[in-house]
Structure formats: structure tokens, C-alpha cells
Design an enzyme around this catalytic site. Structure first.
Site, PDB file in Angstrom:
ATOM      1  N   SER A  55       0.854  -1.198   0.051  1.00 24.72           N
ATOM      2  CA  SER A  55      -0.034   0.093  -0.002  1.00 24.72           C
ATOM      3  C   SER A  55       0.937   1.271  -0.024  1.00 24.72           C
ATOM      4  O   SER A  55       0.709   2.562  -0.627  1.00 24.72           O
ATOM      5  CB  SER A  55      -0.974   0.186   1.105  1.00 24.72           C
ATOM      6  OG  SER A  55      -1.696  -1.156   1.355  1.00 24.72           O
TER       7      SER A  55
ATOM      8  N   HIS B  18      -2.300  -2.889  -6.343  1.00 25.94           N
ATOM      9  CA  HIS B  18      -2.815  -2.622  -5.012  1.00 25.94           C
ATOM     10  C   HIS B  18      -4.279  -3.170  -4.986  1.00 25.94           C
ATOM     11  O   HIS B  18      -5.146  -2.791  -5.560  1.00 25.94           O
ATOM     12  CB  HIS B  18      -2.629  -1.252  -4.660  1.00 25.94           C
ATOM     13  CG  HIS B  18      -3.025  -0.859  -3.401  1.00 25.94           C
ATOM     14  ND1 HIS B  18      -3.860   0.216  -3.104  1.00 25.94           N
ATOM     15  CD2 HIS B  18      -2.641  -1.400  -2.186  1.00 25.94           C
ATOM     16  CE1 HIS B  18      -3.963   0.347  -1.495  1.00 25.94           C
ATOM     17  NE2 HIS B  18      -3.502  -0.717  -1.004  1.00 25.94           N
TER      18      HIS B  18
ATOM     19  N   GLU C 104      -5.526  -1.051  -7.999  1.00 25.57           N
ATOM     20  CA  GLU C 104      -4.753  -0.262  -8.527  1.00 25.57           C
ATOM     21  C   GLU C 104      -3.397  -0.475  -9.104  1.00 25.57           C
ATOM     22  O   GLU C 104      -2.640  -1.218  -8.244  1.00 25.57           O
ATOM     23  CB  GLU C 104      -4.440   0.977  -7.580  1.00 25.57           C
ATOM     24  CG  GLU C 104      -5.618   1.753  -7.041  1.00 25.57           C
ATOM     25  CD  GLU C 104      -5.665   2.559  -5.825  1.00 25.57           C
ATOM     26  OE1 GLU C 104      -6.316   3.687  -5.678  1.00 25.57           O
ATOM     27  OE2 GLU C 104      -4.683   2.315  -4.954  1.00 25.57           O
TER      28      GLU C 104
ATOM     29  N   ASN D 168      -6.860   5.597  -1.701  1.00 23.54           N
ATOM     30  CA  ASN D 168      -6.547   5.912  -0.212  1.00 23.54           C
ATOM     31  C   ASN D 168      -6.405   7.387   0.085  1.00 23.54           C
ATOM     32  O   ASN D 168      -6.614   7.906   1.061  1.00 23.54           O
ATOM     33  CB  ASN D 168      -5.443   5.292   0.247  1.00 23.54           C
ATOM     34  CG  ASN D 168      -5.755   3.635   0.862  1.00 23.54           C
ATOM     35  OD1 ASN D 168      -7.034   3.436   0.751  1.00 23.54           O
ATOM     36  ND2 ASN D 168      -4.813   2.849   0.734  1.00 23.54           N
TER      37      ASN D 168
HETATM   38  N1  LIG Z   1      -3.833  -5.394   5.356  1.00 21.60           N
HETATM   39  C1  LIG Z   1      -4.398  -4.522   4.579  1.00 21.60           C
HETATM   40  O1  LIG Z   1      -5.397  -3.801   4.909  1.00 21.60           O
HETATM   41  C2  LIG Z   1      -3.547  -4.374   3.349  1.00 21.60           C
HETATM   42  C3  LIG Z   1      -4.496  -3.890   2.182  1.00 21.60           C
HETATM   43  C4  LIG Z   1      -3.550  -3.426   0.841  1.00 21.60           C
HETATM   44  C5  LIG Z   1      -2.301  -3.880   0.696  1.00 21.60           C
HETATM   45  N2  LIG Z   1      -1.510  -4.389   1.948  1.00 21.60           N
HETATM   46  C6  LIG Z   1      -0.376  -4.785   1.647  1.00 21.60           C
HETATM   47  O2  LIG Z   1      -0.345  -6.183   1.695  1.00 21.60           O
HETATM   48  C7  LIG Z   1       1.076  -6.692   2.279  1.00 21.60           C
HETATM   49  C8  LIG Z   1       0.822  -7.782   3.068  1.00 21.60           C
HETATM   50  O3  LIG Z   1      -0.192  -7.226   4.121  1.00 21.60           O
HETATM   51  P1  LIG Z   1      -0.880  -8.295   5.090  1.00 21.60           P
HETATM   52  O4  LIG Z   1      -1.625  -7.339   5.994  1.00 21.60           O
HETATM   53  O5  LIG Z   1      -1.435  -9.404   4.517  1.00 21.60           O
HETATM   54  O6  LIG Z   1       0.177  -8.580   6.213  1.00 21.60           O
HETATM   55  P2  LIG Z   1       0.078  -9.925   7.320  1.00 21.60           P
HETATM   56  O7  LIG Z   1       1.368  -9.555   8.183  1.00 21.60           O
HETATM   57  O8  LIG Z   1      -1.086 -10.316   7.483  1.00 21.60           O
HETATM   58  O9  LIG Z   1       1.035 -11.129   6.177  1.00 21.60           O
HETATM   59  C9  LIG Z   1       2.500 -11.070   5.762  1.00 21.60           C
HETATM   60  C10 LIG Z   1       2.690 -12.588   5.485  1.00 21.60           C
HETATM   61  O10 LIG Z   1       4.144 -12.273   5.005  1.00 21.60           O
HETATM   62  C11 LIG Z   1       4.838 -13.393   5.313  1.00 21.60           C
HETATM   63  N3  LIG Z   1       6.354 -13.087   5.101  1.00 21.60           N
HETATM   64  C12 LIG Z   1       7.202 -12.379   5.867  1.00 21.60           C
HETATM   65  N4  LIG Z   1       8.269 -12.286   5.224  1.00 21.60           N
HETATM   66  C13 LIG Z   1       8.176 -13.182   4.136  1.00 21.60           C
HETATM   67  C14 LIG Z   1       9.262 -13.550   3.257  1.00 21.60           C
HETATM   68  N5  LIG Z   1      10.525 -13.152   3.271  1.00 21.60           N
HETATM   69  N6  LIG Z   1       8.922 -14.441   2.220  1.00 21.60           N
HETATM   70  C15 LIG Z   1       7.437 -15.030   2.359  1.00 21.60           C
HETATM   71  N7  LIG Z   1       6.755 -14.497   3.327  1.00 21.60           N
HETATM   72  C16 LIG Z   1       6.976 -13.659   4.192  1.00 21.60           C
HETATM   73  C17 LIG Z   1       4.504 -13.518   6.877  1.00 21.60           C
HETATM   74  O11 LIG Z   1       4.644 -14.901   7.262  1.00 21.60           O
HETATM   75  C18 LIG Z   1       2.867 -13.314   6.492  1.00 21.60           C
HETATM   76  O12 LIG Z   1       2.013 -14.648   6.446  1.00 21.60           O
HETATM   77  C19 LIG Z   1       1.818  -5.264   2.753  1.00 21.60           C
HETATM   78  O13 LIG Z   1       2.669  -4.927   1.928  1.00 21.60           O
HETATM   79  C20 LIG Z   1       0.641  -4.366   3.020  1.00 21.60           C
HETATM   80  O14 LIG Z   1       1.229  -2.823   2.718  1.00 21.60           O
HETATM   81  C21 LIG Z   1      -2.244  -4.697   3.155  1.00 21.60           C
END
Ligand SMILES: NC(=O)c1ccc[n+]([C@@H]2O[C@H](COP(=O)([O-])OP(=O)(O)OC[C@H]3O[C@@H](n4cnc5c(N)ncnc54)[C@H](O)[C@@H]3O)[C@@H](O)[C@H]2O)c1
Length: 294
Positions: free
Chosen positions: A127, A148, A160, A199
Site C-alpha cells: 500500500s 494494489h 490499482e 486511499n
Molecule cells: N492489510 C491490509 O489492509 C492491506 C491492504 C492492501 C495492501 N496491503 C499490503 O499487503 C502486504 C501484506 O499485508 P498483510 O496485511 O497481508 O500482512 P500480514 O502480516 O497479514 O502477512 C504477511 C505475510 O508475509 C509473510 N512473510 C514475511 N516475510 C516473508 C518472506 N520474506 N517471504 C515469504 N513470506 C513472508 C508472513 O509470514 C505473513 O504470513 C503489505 O505490503 C501491505 O502493505 C495490506
């Protein structure tokens, strides 16, 4: 890479977003027969995503959204794995959804781009981290962009697609076509900008709502009522902040202000007060509204 050539998709990061992006690909793109692998480096995440997927597909069948046969077909094209290196070399589309840490993402793209097919689409779901922060470590960065998705990615339609200076037009069009083929409504941003489109617009609305409250113009409830009843928002800005976490608003603003030095980006004093009191929204039982009695 052409959209007709896309068969195998790898999503790296099996957390809240990654598992839903992967399942969305398998489920809503099922008529294209995508073979989807969801990878994570932590066994617990793999276990939990495996159990979640089983339960999710069973739930869809129970609700009559898909047939048992369709669920079985999707399950047969679905793998959750700890072994990213095994699946990446065959993938046509690779979407990264790991933790929001620049160093972790840079390490991942440096490695994945070396072992992937030279023309595989590489996308980050971040994001906040624009793909140009990953471009210098990525082999063939013209195939790199942001895709995104919104949370929950199985429900929210918008994707996006963000072009960095390194992203080719072909890559942006491929990402757009892939999102559309998996049931999403994609848009293309022709330039990188913090917060992207949706956003940023939401941030502007939230900024104005907080400003009106701070000036004593109307109450929290009345500002939400105005947005819900006069503008047809499904949820007013204060109710939404309580849902997503007031601390999230604080942290995003703080980061944006550190980058822009624009006063309009700084956290609102009312938000700072809430964070200091630990009133962060639904998750703490109190935010702009009190949830403790419900
Ligand atoms: N949560 C939201 O509302 C949202 C919305 C849009 C985009 N995002 C983006 O999505 C991404 C993930 O967010 P999330 O909320 O799912 O996070 P999360 O913490 O729920 O999940 C992250 C996952 O990545 C894994 N991980 C960490 N390092 C790793 C690696 N090197 N190789 C493989 N797996 C690895 C972790 O074990 C975990 O399962 C972020 O970049 C965030 O900006 C999040």
C-alpha cells in the site's frame, strides 16, 4: 508475456492479503484455469492458510455460491507451500504480499527476479512502497509494478495498477488484464504517488471530517450521518477509522508528513489524543464510538 499465456500464478506472503489474492485468482479466475501457489516462509502461515482455504471453499459450497465439483477443481489447482524457489521459476505472474518492510521486499525481489522467467509479471501489493523502491534490485524491472488490492481482497473490486518510471506499458496492460480476468475492476496510475488514488481520496475526506470536528462545527455522529445520508457513503469517516484503527490513521499520516513536510499530511491533534489514550477503535472497545456495551 501476453495474458493468454498466463497459466501459473505465485503469490508470496500467505497473510491476510496474500491468501485472499491467491484465492481470488483461483476462484474468480477459474474459467481461465489458473494454477495458483501461495508461498510463505513461515510454517505457521502455511498451516493457517491451508486450513483457511479448505474452510473458505467449503463455506462457498454451503452457501451455494459454487458447486462441490467447482470447489474440487479449484482445490486441485491450489497449493500452499514453504518452497518459493520451487514454484517461482515456472510462474507467469508473481504477486508479492509479504510484511510491509522495505528491506524484506528488496531481498525478495532481488532473489525472485533472478530465478523467475525473464518476462514473468512481478507485482507488489504494498500500500505504501512504490515499485521504484524495488526496481534497482530487480532483474528486468520493466516487468515490475504495484498491483494494489483492497482488504478483503476476495470482496473488494478495485485493483490499482501503478506504473513506475521503469514499468513498461505492456506490463501495466498485462497487470490490468490479469486483474480483470480474476473478477476485479482495475485502474492504472500513470505515475507513482504516496497513497495511490483511493486511499488519497479517503485521506482527504478524513482530513476534512477531523477538521470539521476540531472546529466544533458538528459532532462525530452528525458528520458520519452527513456522509452516509447525503453522500451515500456505506460508512462515515469516523466509523471507518474505528474499523481500520485510529492508530493506522496516525501512523500513515506521520510517515506521509515525514516525507512531504506538508501540514495537511500531519496527524490531526484529536487523533494524537485518541492514540495517547489507547482509544484505537473497535479493537480496543472504544474509539470515536464506544463499543464496550455492545
Ligand atoms: N492489510 C491490509 O489492509 C492491506 C491492504 C492492501 C495492501 N496491503 C499490503 O499487503 C502486504 C501484506 O499485508 P498483510 O496485511 O497481508 O500482512 P500480514 O502480516 O497479514 O502477512 C504477511 C505475510 O508475509 C509473510 N512473510 C514475511 N516475510 C516473508 C518472506 N520474506 N517471504 C515469504 N513470506 C513472508 C508472513 O509470514 C505473513 O504470513 C503489505 O505490503 C501491505 O502493505 C495490506
Amino acid at each position: 508475456m501476453k495474458i493468454e499465456d498466463v497459466k501459473k500464478v505465485v503469490v508470496v506472503g500467505a497473510g491476510a492479503m496474500g491468501r485472499q489474492i491467491a484465492m481470488n485468482t483461483a476462484l474468480n479466475g477459474r474459467k481461465y484455469g489458473y494454477i495458483v501457489t501461495l508461498c510463505d516462509s513461515f510454517p505457521k502461515a502455511v498451516e493457517s492458510a491451508t486450513a483457511w482455504a479448505k474452510e473458505y471453499l467449503a463455506g462457498r459450497v454451503k452457501k451455494g455460491r459454487i458447486t462441490q465439483e467447482e470447489a474440487d477443481t479449484i482445490a486441485s489447482r491450489w497449493t500452499v507451500s514453504l518452497d518459493t524457489d520451487k514454484y517461482v521459476p515456472e510462474a507467469d505472474v508473481i504477486i508479492e504480499a509479504i510484511i510491509e518492510k522495505l528491506d524484506a521486499k528488496r531481498d525478495l525481489f532481488a532473489h525472485v527476479s533472478q530465478i523467475a522467467k525473464p518476462d514473468a509479471l512481478l507485482a507488489t501489493n504494498s500500500s505504501n512502497i512504490v515499485s521504484s523502491k524495488l526496481a534497482d534490485v530487480t532483474k528486468n524491472p520493466e516487468r515490475l509494478c504495484n498491483m494494489h488490492y483492497f482488504n478483503p481482497a476476495l470482496v473488494m473490486k478495485l485493483v490499482e495498477v501503478v506504473k513506475g518510471p521503469h514499468t513498461s506499458e505492456e506490463t501495466a496492460q498485462l497487470a490490468k488484464a490479469f486483474a480483470a480476468q480474476t473478477g476485479k475492476t482495475p485502474i492504472i496510475l500513470r505515475k507513482e504517488i504516496p497513497g495511490f488514488v483511493a486511499n488519497r481520496i479517503n485521506a482527504a475526506v478524513t482530513y476534512e471530517a477531523l477538521d470539521l470536528l476540531q472546529k466544533g462545527v458538528a459532532s462525530v455522529e452528525d458528520i458520519d450521518t452527513a456522509c452516509e445520508n447525503g453522500l451515500n457513503y456505506p460508512m462515515g469517516p469516523f466509523r471507518l477509522m474505528d474499523l481500520t484503527g485510529i492508530d493506522v490513521n496516525y501512523l500513515v499520516r506521520k510517515d506521509r508528513y515525514a516525507e512531504s513536510h506538508d501540514e495537511r499530511d500531519a496527524p490531526n491533534p484529536l487523533v494524537i489524543e485518541k492514540v495517547k489514550k489507547g482509544e484505537l477503535g473497535r479493537k480496543t472497545g472504544k474509539g470515536w464510538y464506544d463499543y464496550s456495551k455492545k
